[in-house]
Design a protein around this motif. Structure first.
Motif, PDB file in Angstrom:
ATOM      1  N   TYR A  57       0.910  -1.354  -0.465  1.00 57.14           N
ATOM      2  CA  TYR A  57      -0.330   0.022   0.430  1.00 57.14           C
ATOM      3  C   TYR A  57       1.004   0.558   0.005  1.00 57.14           C
ATOM      4  CZ  TYR A  57      -3.541   3.638   1.325  1.00 57.14           C
ATOM      5  OH  TYR A  57      -4.338   4.735   1.886  1.00 57.14           O
ATOM      6  N   THR A  58       0.850   2.180  -0.743  1.00 53.71           N
ATOM      7  CA  THR A  58       1.266   3.530  -1.156  1.00 53.71           C
ATOM      8  C   THR A  58       0.682   4.252  -0.437  1.00 53.71           C
ATOM      9  OG1 THR A  58       0.601   3.920  -3.295  1.00 53.71           O
ATOM     10  CG2 THR A  58       3.270   2.653  -3.303  1.00 53.71           C
ATOM     11  N   GLY A  59      -0.896   4.033   0.305  1.00 47.11           N
ATOM     12  CA  GLY A  59      -1.314   5.540   0.511  1.00 47.11           C
ATOM     13  C   GLY A  59      -0.282   6.005   1.597  1.00 47.11           C
ATOM     14  N   GLU A  60      -1.412   6.802   2.948  1.00 47.61           N
ATOM     15  CA  GLU A  60      -0.986   7.533   3.475  1.00 47.61           C
ATOM     16  C   GLU A  60      -0.832   5.793   4.724  1.00 47.61           C
ATOM     17  OE1 GLU A  60      -4.872   8.683   6.887  1.00 47.61           O
ATOM     18  OE2 GLU A  60      -5.104   8.838   4.396  1.00 47.61           O
ATOM     19  N   TRP A  61       0.255   6.268   5.455  1.00 45.14           N
ATOM     20  CA  TRP A  61       0.720   5.689   6.803  1.00 45.14           C
ATOM     21  C   TRP A  61       0.005   5.474   7.765  1.00 45.14           C
ATOM     22  CZ3 TRP A  61       5.724   3.260   7.487  1.00 45.14           C
ATOM     23  CH2 TRP A  61       6.312   3.034   5.693  1.00 45.14           C
ATOM     24  N   ARG A  63      -2.650   4.100   9.674  1.00 46.34           N
ATOM     25  CA  ARG A  63      -3.465   3.699   9.879  1.00 46.34           C
ATOM     26  C   ARG A  63      -4.047   2.317   9.621  1.00 46.34           C
ATOM     27  NH1 ARG A  63      -6.232   5.729   4.384  1.00 46.34           N
ATOM     28  NH2 ARG A  63      -8.209   4.434   5.468  1.00 46.34           N
ATOM     29  N   ASP A 125     -12.169  -0.459   4.183  1.00 46.03           N
ATOM     30  CA  ASP A 125     -10.987   0.547   3.245  1.00 46.03           C
ATOM     31  C   ASP A 125      -9.848  -0.119   2.987  1.00 46.03           C
ATOM     32  OD1 ASP A 125     -10.922   3.253   4.598  1.00 46.03           O
ATOM     33  OD2 ASP A 125     -10.161   2.351   6.066  1.00 46.03           O
TER      34      ASP A 125
END
Length: 151
Positions: A57-61, A63, A125
């Motif tokens: 996953y390259t989205g926000e950390w 989470r 999510d």
């Protein structure tokens, strides 16, 4: 990453420890808590797939992702497992606190609150951002049984 109680290959859970041996033998089966409260069950393969997807996953950390799960009450899970084994279960009941104490199952007493009310997880999510969907409950049960069936 977070998940609920496990089903599948290698799963060690209250279900596999407390109920499954009796189901396999076609004996009266006892479990903990409210037998009719809906509960989330996570498949070990789905846990692994979610871990791999989360690692990419390259989205926000910062989470957490919940593993997509299937939902069934303990009674439903016991009945579906018995049906898959073509077993008749004459009785499904909940252990009393006194029975758990007598069996030395102190951790069960402490954790039984998880089975008193519905336990649901929001895995939207993980489904949307990671592309993971929960396997069917039947697949989860079949994989669990491969580990526990007597030869």
């Amino acid at each position: 990453m977070r998940s609920s109680d496990y089903l599948g290959h290698g799963a060690i859970s209250y279900f596999s420890l407390v109920a499954l041996p009796s189901i396999i033998e076609g004996k009266p089966t006892a479990f903990i808590g409210n037998l009719d409260a809906t509960h989330a069950w996570a498949f070990t393969n789905d846990v692994a797939r979610t871990l791999v997807a989360a690692s990419r996953y390259t989205g926000e950390w910062g989470r957490a992702f919940h593993v997509p799960s299937q939902y069934a009450s303990p009674r439903e899970l016991i009945q579906k497992t018995a049906a898959m084994l073509r077993q008749e279960i004459s009785e499904i009941r909940s252990y009393s606190i006194a029975e758990m104490e007598a069996l030395g199952m102190h951790e069960l007493i402490e954790m039984s609150y998880l089975f008193e009310n519905p336990l649901l997880v929001d895995s939207s999510d993980a489904e949307v951002l990671l592309g993971i969907k929960a396997s069917s409950l039947e697949v989860m049960i079949a994989d669990t049984l491969r580990d526990h069936r007597r030869a």
